[in-house]
Design an enzyme around this catalytic site. Sequence first.
Site, PDB file in Angstrom:
ATOM      1  N   ARG A  45     -13.414  52.126  20.557  1.00 35.29           N
ATOM      2  CA  ARG A  45     -14.234  53.426  21.823  1.00 35.29           C
ATOM      3  C   ARG A  45     -13.817  54.603  21.278  1.00 35.29           C
ATOM      4  NH1 ARG A  45     -13.462  49.990  26.984  1.00 35.29           N
ATOM      5  NH2 ARG A  45     -11.475  49.828  25.770  1.00 35.29           N
ATOM      6  N   LYS A 105     -13.806  34.097  23.299  1.00 38.76           N
ATOM      7  CA  LYS A 105     -14.109  32.899  24.195  1.00 38.76           C
ATOM      8  C   LYS A 105     -15.243  32.693  25.008  1.00 38.76           C
ATOM      9  CE  LYS A 105     -10.326  34.388  25.392  1.00 38.76           C
ATOM     10  NZ  LYS A 105      -9.152  35.099  25.061  1.00 38.76           N
ATOM     11  N   ILE A 136      -2.958  28.245  17.403  1.00 39.31           N
ATOM     12  CA  ILE A 136      -3.065  27.307  17.049  1.00 39.31           C
ATOM     13  C   ILE A 136      -4.324  26.124  16.370  1.00 39.31           C
ATOM     14  CG2 ILE A 136      -2.990  24.530  18.776  1.00 39.31           C
ATOM     15  CD1 ILE A 136      -2.135  25.696  20.559  1.00 39.31           C
ATOM     16  N   GLU A 190      -6.268  39.070  29.563  1.00 40.63           N
ATOM     17  CA  GLU A 190      -7.603  39.653  28.910  1.00 40.63           C
ATOM     18  C   GLU A 190      -7.911  41.266  29.687  1.00 40.63           C
ATOM     19  OE1 GLU A 190     -10.217  37.981  27.180  1.00 40.63           O
ATOM     20  OE2 GLU A 190      -8.189  37.213  26.600  1.00 40.63           O
ATOM     21  N   LYS A 205     -12.226  28.059  27.790  1.00 40.84           N
ATOM     22  CA  LYS A 205     -12.172  27.671  26.833  1.00 40.84           C
ATOM     23  C   LYS A 205     -11.822  25.994  26.600  1.00 40.84           C
ATOM     24  CE  LYS A 205      -7.946  31.195  25.598  1.00 40.84           C
ATOM     25  NZ  LYS A 205      -6.841  31.290  26.103  1.00 40.84           N
ATOM     26  N   GLY A 302      -1.274  37.089  21.543  1.00 42.39           N
ATOM     27  CA  GLY A 302      -0.543  37.726  21.618  1.00 42.39           C
ATOM     28  C   GLY A 302      -0.744  38.104  19.850  1.00 42.39           C
TER      29      GLY A 302
HETATM   30  P1  NAP Z   1      -8.196  45.134  23.213  1.00 40.50           P
HETATM   31  O1  NAP Z   1      -6.572  44.816  22.949  1.00 40.50           O
HETATM   32  O2  NAP Z   1      -8.781  45.457  24.058  1.00 40.50           O
HETATM   33  O3  NAP Z   1      -8.834  45.225  22.193  1.00 40.50           O
HETATM   34  C1  NAP Z   1     -10.280  45.322  22.610  1.00 40.50           C
HETATM   35  C2  NAP Z   1     -10.554  46.501  21.433  1.00 40.50           C
HETATM   36  O4  NAP Z   1     -12.211  47.297  21.281  1.00 40.50           O
HETATM   37  C3  NAP Z   1      -9.911  47.841  20.858  1.00 40.50           C
HETATM   38  O5  NAP Z   1     -10.119  48.965  20.061  1.00 40.50           O
HETATM   39  C4  NAP Z   1     -11.590  48.867  22.336  1.00 40.50           C
HETATM   40  O6  NAP Z   1     -11.106  50.283  21.681  1.00 40.50           O
HETATM   41  C5  NAP Z   1     -12.835  47.949  21.707  1.00 40.50           C
HETATM   42  N1  NAP Z   1     -13.781  48.286  23.043  1.00 40.50           N
HETATM   43  C6  NAP Z   1     -13.708  47.600  24.448  1.00 40.50           C
HETATM   44  N2  NAP Z   1     -14.721  48.036  24.176  1.00 40.50           N
HETATM   45  C7  NAP Z   1     -15.454  48.584  23.042  1.00 40.50           C
HETATM   46  C8  NAP Z   1     -17.274  48.295  23.606  1.00 40.50           C
HETATM   47  N3  NAP Z   1     -17.930  47.905  24.509  1.00 40.50           N
HETATM   48  N4  NAP Z   1     -17.489  48.670  22.208  1.00 40.50           N
HETATM   49  C9  NAP Z   1     -16.824  49.188  21.351  1.00 40.50           C
HETATM   50  N5  NAP Z   1     -15.949  49.043  21.021  1.00 40.50           N
HETATM   51  C10 NAP Z   1     -15.012  48.274  22.469  1.00 40.50           C
HETATM   52  O7  NAP Z   1      -8.344  43.544  23.099  1.00 40.50           O
HETATM   53  P2  NAP Z   1      -7.912  42.049  22.624  1.00 40.50           P
HETATM   54  O8  NAP Z   1      -6.337  41.659  23.666  1.00 40.50           O
HETATM   55  O9  NAP Z   1      -7.532  42.465  21.327  1.00 40.50           O
HETATM   56  O10 NAP Z   1      -9.220  40.899  22.655  1.00 40.50           O
HETATM   57  C11 NAP Z   1     -10.389  41.305  21.642  1.00 40.50           C
HETATM   58  C12 NAP Z   1     -10.915  39.837  22.160  1.00 40.50           C
HETATM   59  O11 NAP Z   1     -10.289  38.768  21.471  1.00 40.50           O
HETATM   60  C13 NAP Z   1     -11.095  38.877  23.302  1.00 40.50           C
HETATM   61  O12 NAP Z   1     -12.570  38.679  23.178  1.00 40.50           O
HETATM   62  C14 NAP Z   1      -9.747  38.043  23.841  1.00 40.50           C
HETATM   63  O13 NAP Z   1     -10.004  37.460  24.263  1.00 40.50           O
HETATM   64  C15 NAP Z   1      -9.812  37.299  22.472  1.00 40.50           C
HETATM   65  N6  NAP Z   1      -8.293  36.855  22.388  1.00 40.50           N
HETATM   66  C16 NAP Z   1      -7.512  37.797  22.615  1.00 40.50           C
HETATM   67  C17 NAP Z   1      -6.155  37.556  22.690  1.00 40.50           C
HETATM   68  C18 NAP Z   1      -4.722  38.000  22.871  1.00 40.50           C
HETATM   69  O14 NAP Z   1      -3.780  37.705  22.828  1.00 40.50           O
HETATM   70  N7  NAP Z   1      -4.667  39.319  23.292  1.00 40.50           N
HETATM   71  C19 NAP Z   1      -5.972  36.465  21.901  1.00 40.50           C
HETATM   72  C20 NAP Z   1      -7.169  34.999  21.802  1.00 40.50           C
HETATM   73  C21 NAP Z   1      -8.053  35.435  21.922  1.00 40.50           C
HETATM   74  P3  NAP Z   1     -10.384  51.399  21.752  1.00 40.50           P
HETATM   75  O15 NAP Z   1      -9.318  50.374  20.873  1.00 40.50           O
HETATM   76  O16 NAP Z   1     -10.483  52.590  21.444  1.00 40.50           O
HETATM   77  O17 NAP Z   1     -10.062  51.501  23.248  1.00 40.50           O
HETATM   78  N1  HSE Z   2      -5.827  36.410  27.686  1.00 37.85           N
HETATM   79  C1  HSE Z   2      -5.791  35.397  26.836  1.00 37.85           C
HETATM   80  C2  HSE Z   2      -4.266  34.077  27.173  1.00 37.85           C
HETATM   81  C3  HSE Z   2      -5.551  35.266  25.494  1.00 37.85           C
HETATM   82  O1  HSE Z   2      -3.813  34.947  28.167  1.00 37.85           O
HETATM   83  O2  HSE Z   2      -4.720  33.061  27.053  1.00 37.85           O
HETATM   84  C4  HSE Z   2      -5.689  34.579  24.538  1.00 37.85           C
HETATM   85  O3  HSE Z   2      -7.094  33.673  24.835  1.00 37.85           O
END
Ligand code: NAP
Ligand code: HSE
Length: 440
Positions: A45, A105, A136, A190, A205, A302
């Site tokens: 973004r 998810k 996992i 999230e 999940k 993470g």
């Molecule tokens: P995050 O750190 O918030 O990163 C989201 C990224 O997407 C950022 O780069 C953001 O841009 C971009 N973005 C957000 N909204 C957008 C839009 N409408 N159009 C285009 N780009 C957009 O999120 P994350 O933690 O990496 O999570 C990403 C996905 O993985 C989610 O579905 C989450 O549920 C899943 N997940 C996360 C984890 C975890 O541990 N974090 C684990 C498993 C699954 P900017 O950086 O420029 O703001």
């Molecule tokens: N927010 C999620 C959690 C990220 O804490 O389990 C991994 O899916």
Amino acid sequence: MRPVRIGILGLGTVGCGTVNVLLRNGPEITRRVGRSLQVIRASVRDLQKRRSCSVDNISLTQDADSIVNDPDVDVIVELIGGHDAARQLVLQAIAAGKHIVTANKALIAVHGNEIFRVAQEQGVMVAFEAAVGGGIPIIKAIREGLSGNRIEWVAGIINGTGNFILTEMRDRGRSFDEALADAQRLGYAEADPSFDVEGIDAAHKLTILASIAFGIPLQFDKVYTEGIAGVARADMKYAGELGYRIKHLGIARRGDDGVELRVHPTLIPERRLIASVDGIMNAILIKGDALGATMYYGAGAGADPTASAIVADLVDVARTLTTDPHNRVPHLAFQPDALSDLRILSMEDVQTSYYLRMQVRDRPGVLAEIAQLLAGQQISIEAVIQKEPAEGEDTVPLIMLTHRVLEKNMNAALTQIEALGSVQGKVVRLRMEHLDSAWK
Ligand code: NAP
Ligand code: HSE
């Protein structure tokens, strides 16, 4: 062979984790795949934001559509989260013939039936290992490793943030808000942390796990969902005195009458391995008829752990790029035309044991009165503890554990108990599972 060219949508925690793991382990991954995996484009973004990965060889854009439609991109990795924009982009990418890898998810649980149908028609893969259990390899374990089993139940700690908060509150006496702020700072939560706290993320999940375990369509709207906000430190302490730990569990169980899909705080005996799964760690217990119970444990959130699952999916996609689309592992583990329409039970028809805590007047006959109301609903008591009244107080906490009973009977008993003059306020009710391998 030419590299597999990747476009990443979203370069946040998981996106940058993926770039870092691909850079760090590139040569090792190429040895496994026989060709290299290269991130050539990524969308964000905010182009000015500092990234926690090198973007030297990646062309950054704010225009996600241009990546999805780029003929040079073979695989799209969707890591922006949420369901609306993500659904649009993923469907567009599938229509353009791209394979998809996602950690989202919410997207899979809510729109997965549609996405897999379209992907099947287009002959492209949609891989989602990172959507459940962080790093996992649980999707692969169920879909492939356990495919000889009739799976009876799945029970897991599947939200790292929630488990982290409960652990910090119990072990370090920290407040709910402090622990949540830490989980956010560490990139576990999230974008909208109410998804973690209210159990919605775990319900997403569980929807996915149930589908691939039992061969049923994704049915997020049928999951009974309770979060962790109602878990008080007092309940953690009393549960401990009785030999239990409180964990936020997702449970999917196939019974004779239908399928239970439920997410809620649950007392588990301390001696079970899963009871010691703390902090950001996740664990999923699965009971198969042939193998019995197995447990899968690891980091549930993470950057690097989640990237581990994303990269494993990329390796799978790269390996199967040339295989016949009709002979790949089916998206939801079972052949798309062989999904079953098993009934999903309402929570009232689910049987569990219970932990009850109520504040009662400290006078003779109160316990008998309550026991009688429970007995009237065929609820038998397993254990009782009554605490001393605090100075100047005439009420005491009364804690009870019950044997298994239908939720509707417990609801009826609690309505009657809460109407007693000797009981103050609402009864705290937590469900309890023993999770032993004899559970069917
Ligand atoms: P995050 O750190 O918030 O990163 C989201 C990224 O997407 C950022 O780069 C953001 O841009 C971009 N973005 C957000 N909204 C957008 C839009 N409408 N159009 C285009 N780009 C957009 O999120 P994350 O933690 O990496 O999570 C990403 C996905 O993985 C989610 O579905 C989450 O549920 C899943 N997940 C996360 C984890 C975890 O541990 N974090 C684990 C498993 C699954 P900017 O950086 O420029 O703001
Ligand atoms: N927010 C999620 C959690 C990220 O804490 O389990 C991994 O899916």
